[in-house]
Design an enzyme around this catalytic site. Sequence first.
Site, PDB file in Angstrom:
ATOM      1  N   ASP A   3      -5.761   0.740 -11.008  1.00  0.00           N
ATOM      2  CA  ASP A   3      -6.220   1.498  -9.851  1.00  0.00           C
ATOM      3  C   ASP A   3      -6.343   2.953 -10.230  1.00  0.00           C
ATOM      4  O   ASP A   3      -5.567   3.480 -11.022  1.00  0.00           O
ATOM      5  CB  ASP A   3      -5.310   1.292  -8.633  1.00  0.00           C
ATOM      6  CG  ASP A   3      -3.891   1.773  -8.832  1.00  0.00           C
ATOM      7  OD1 ASP A   3      -3.588   2.907  -8.406  1.00  0.00           O
ATOM      8  OD2 ASP A   3      -3.077   1.024  -9.405  1.00  0.00           O
TER       9      ASP A   3
ATOM     10  N   GLU B 158       3.405   4.771   1.561  1.00  0.00           N
ATOM     11  CA  GLU B 158       4.517   5.034   0.653  1.00  0.00           C
ATOM     12  C   GLU B 158       5.157   6.377   0.956  1.00  0.00           C
ATOM     13  O   GLU B 158       4.969   6.940   2.030  1.00  0.00           O
ATOM     14  CB  GLU B 158       4.013   4.984  -0.790  1.00  0.00           C
ATOM     15  CG  GLU B 158       2.838   5.928  -1.044  1.00  0.00           C
ATOM     16  CD  GLU B 158       2.519   6.098  -2.503  1.00  0.00           C
ATOM     17  OE1 GLU B 158       3.361   6.675  -3.206  1.00  0.00           O
ATOM     18  OE2 GLU B 158       1.433   5.666  -2.938  1.00  0.00           O
TER      19      GLU B 158
ATOM     20  N   ASP C  73      -2.489   2.184   1.207  1.00  0.00           N
ATOM     21  CA  ASP C  73      -1.419   2.736   0.377  1.00  0.00           C
ATOM     22  C   ASP C  73      -0.451   3.456   1.307  1.00  0.00           C
ATOM     23  O   ASP C  73      -0.719   4.561   1.764  1.00  0.00           O
ATOM     24  CB  ASP C  73      -2.052   3.690  -0.642  1.00  0.00           C
ATOM     25  CG  ASP C  73      -1.040   4.345  -1.556  1.00  0.00           C
ATOM     26  OD1 ASP C  73       0.163   4.309  -1.263  1.00  0.00           O
ATOM     27  OD2 ASP C  73      -1.464   4.916  -2.585  1.00  0.00           O
TER      28      ASP C  73
END
Length: 258
Positions: free
Chosen positions: A56, A147, A145
């Site tokens: 990624d 986090e 994503d």
Amino acid sequence: MPVSRLRRPPCTLRAALLTAATALVCILTPIAVPASATATTPAPGGASADQVPGMDVSRHQGTVDWQGAWDNGARWAYVKATEGTDFQSPTFAEQFQGAYDVGMIRGAYHFARPDTSGGAEQAQNLVDHGGKWTDDGRTLPPALDIEYNPNGDDVCYGRSQSDMVAWIREFSDTVNELTGRHPAIYTTADWWTQCTGNDASFGSTNPLWIARYAASPGTLPAGWSDHTFWQYADSGTFPGDQNWFNGTQEELEALAKG
């Protein structure tokens, strides 16, 4: 505007990504990715042999040598498209097309900023700027994503556990409404436990993309009996972060096909 994508939290947080034997050491040793991309590729210690190497990238990788990554075995990639409500990666279009041109299966991901808006607005930003899905067999479901907060000590972005679950649900439901696919969720077990109370309600709908820089994916967040993707190092054979798809090439193609 944050440069985004804090994959490597401070040492006090990063320990959650490491095995017990290395938890006191704030140095990560990347695991090399073999060149072969067949289903019988040797995997990092503790992992299944039936895996497909991937990567990624974001704007931090700039112009990516996609042919070199393909030649070294990468068969899929996630590319950062958006962040928050108003950021679009200036390198997304080039990177997304570059992965496609060499034959990779690729998808777009969004870096969540629950401190700046609701989930629906950020889902719209993703879908409007690269996160659409088509059943061409070459496009992975969009990814969220979610986090550690890159802009301070409050890793949960000022939200309670129940608020965070509601935010993720809103994002996921909106992406599904707009694309027909629930997004994959990228996270760590530590962050998920701390910021959602280890909520178990997403395992039946959202593929799990687990981040753990160690020899195995470790204990997964509640609700998931297995992971779909595993990010195991932040550097290695390929540009960007190093990943495995937890399955064969045929299963990867089936996931893309939906």
